[in-house]
Design an enzyme around this catalytic site. Structure first.
Site, mmCIF file in Angstrom:
data_model
loop_
_atom_site.group_PDB
_atom_site.id
_atom_site.type_symbol
_atom_site.label_atom_id
_atom_site.label_comp_id
_atom_site.label_asym_id
_atom_site.label_seq_id
_atom_site.Cartn_x
_atom_site.Cartn_y
_atom_site.Cartn_z
ATOM 1 N N HIS A 261 33.454 55.398 39.880
ATOM 2 C CA HIS A 261 33.258 54.033 40.362
ATOM 3 C C HIS A 261 31.984 53.907 41.199
ATOM 4 O O HIS A 261 31.747 54.699 42.113
ATOM 5 C CB HIS A 261 34.463 53.597 41.196
ATOM 6 C CG HIS A 261 34.436 52.140 41.546
ATOM 7 N ND1 HIS A 261 34.895 51.166 40.687
ATOM 8 C CD2 HIS A 261 33.977 51.494 42.646
ATOM 9 C CE1 HIS A 261 34.734 49.981 41.242
ATOM 10 N NE2 HIS A 261 34.187 50.148 42.429
ATOM 11 N N HIS A 334 39.629 46.766 53.428
ATOM 12 C CA HIS A 334 40.313 46.111 52.324
ATOM 13 C C HIS A 334 40.135 46.944 51.065
ATOM 14 O O HIS A 334 39.309 47.852 51.008
ATOM 15 C CB HIS A 334 39.827 44.678 52.113
ATOM 16 C CG HIS A 334 38.419 44.576 51.616
ATOM 17 N ND1 HIS A 334 37.325 44.725 52.425
ATOM 18 C CD2 HIS A 334 37.931 44.329 50.377
ATOM 19 C CE1 HIS A 334 36.218 44.575 51.725
ATOM 20 N NE2 HIS A 334 36.556 44.337 50.477
#
EC number: 1.13.11.5
Length: 395
Positions: A261, A334
């Protein structure tokens, strides 16, 4: 930006330029940062300075509901109400000293001209189609188009029907393509995710030679004045330079992928002072055999993060609808919703499209945003003891 030339211009700038019937054309420098920034030279049939009247200003300052925010929030764009008028439809949701961000659902085309006298504007077309008509030419637009409108551009906007949704940004600094994508001559690099062919300049339109009373609404410092000019503002016989409105479609962004990623800067599309705009597009997922395509948890210490969801299913979020905005404040960790990481493993690709805006100074939240907030979002990462998804109906 690349050099563009349209219409008729003189061989040498700042020299006598006349019409075939021996009337002077009037030159205008159109640019930023005094005489240092990028600019274009415009040639008018009439002097572009003939003001007949200026109204008293109308205050359009955004009303702040939350000045200091640490709460993750979701705003339901589908609940923003449409308005007939283009300017009245623009509901500012988030604001700081560098930019204003919001959603507009105009139903009618403008019957006036408009000029933002201090901000570059970005309009992202989520829904609808039409033509942006400017004094440098026209840009037809449809779904997925970014319209970049430099400060000082005089324009009107024509919609094909009444169903239109536009994400908009007003930037107090120029909006550019990222400098790291360009070489020292300004040309886009070979490994950039888009190139000059993807950025469409206005189509030249023959000048309008009319006298009368022409309304231009001028916005500056959260005030709008009605200027009445004696000549039509679209009387330009030609122009050249680097400063002009243009369009870029999100589906022309070529995604950068890797074995594992990669962080959001690979999605960057535009930049300005103290914020960036990224385009998340359909792409192949990471191809390491143990790759986790879902983003890892992160804190974004130095910036807020706003995502606007425009097409497809966003794999890292649960309960997301098109036109939703999510706001994750800087410094508060988050990441994917429960189950999203696990669901992503083994997936090969995504068809999602979203626009991300990261400001480097915190956003204030307006009253318009609070009207459409989903208050359950802040607790939507909770799991029960068996690690099932938290039931939002309990809120």
């Amino acid at each position: 930006m690349s050099y563009q030339k349209s219409g008729k211009i003189p061989a040498k700038r700042h020299t006598v330029f006349k019409s075939p019937d021996n009337h002077f054309y009037y030159e205008q420098l159109f640019g930023t940062e005094g005489f240092h920034g990028i600019s274009s030279l415009l040639y008018h049939i009439h002097r572009p300075t003939q003001i007949k009247s200026i109204s008293e200003p109308k205050d359009v300052s955004p009303k702040i509901a939350v000045a200091k925010n640490v709460t993750p929030r979701m705003f339901k764009g589908m609940n923003v109400a449409p308005e007939n008028d283009f300017l009245e439809s623009r509901k500012i949701l988030l604001v700081n000293n560098d930019l204003k961000l919001g959603l507009a659902k105009p139903k009618k085309s403008t019957d006036y001209f408009y000029k933002n006298a201090e901000c570059d504007e970005l309009l992202f077309i989520h829904e609808g189609s039409g033509t942006l008509k400017t004094f440098l030419g026209n840009l037809d637009f449809s779904y997925g188009d970014y319209l970049i409108i430099p400060r000082g551009t005089i324009y009107s906007i024509e919609f094909k029907d009444e169903k239109n949704t536009l994400l908009f940004i007003e930037s107090h600094s120029p909006i550019y393509t990222p400098k790291r994508y360009r070489n020292e001559f300004g040309q886009m690099l070979e490994h950039a995710p888009f190139c000059e062919r993807d950025m469409i300049a206005p189509t030249f339109v023959e000048p309008i030679d009319e006298k009368g009373e022409f309304l231009i609404k001028v916005k500056k410092e959260d005030q709008i004045w009605d200027f009445i000019y004696a000549t039509h503002p679209f009387d330009i016989v030609g122009w050249d330079g680097y400063f002009y409105p243009y369009k870029f479609n999100i589906k022309n962004f070529e995604p950068i992928t890797g074995r594992v990623h990669l962080p959001p800067p690979i999605h960057q599309n535009f930049e300005a002072h103290n914020f960036v705009v990224c385009s998340f597009v359909a792409r192949m997922y990471d191809y390491h055999p143990l790759a986790i395509p879902a983003p890892y948890n992160h804190s974004n210490i130095d910036s807020d993060e706003v995502l606007f969801y425009t097409e497809g299913d966003f794999m890292s979020r649960n309960h997301i609808d098109l036109m939703d905005f999510t706001l994750h404040p800087g410094g508060v960790v988050h990441g994917p919703h429960p189950g999203a990481m696990e669901r992503s493993i083994g997936k090969k690709s995504t068809e999602e499209f979203a626009v991300m805006v990261d400001p480097f100074r915190p956003f204030k939240i307006t009253q318009e945003a609070m009207k459409v907030e989903d208050p359950s979002y802040k607790t939507s990462w909770l799991e029960d003891e068996d690690h099932h998804l938290y039931d939002r109906s309990q809120e």
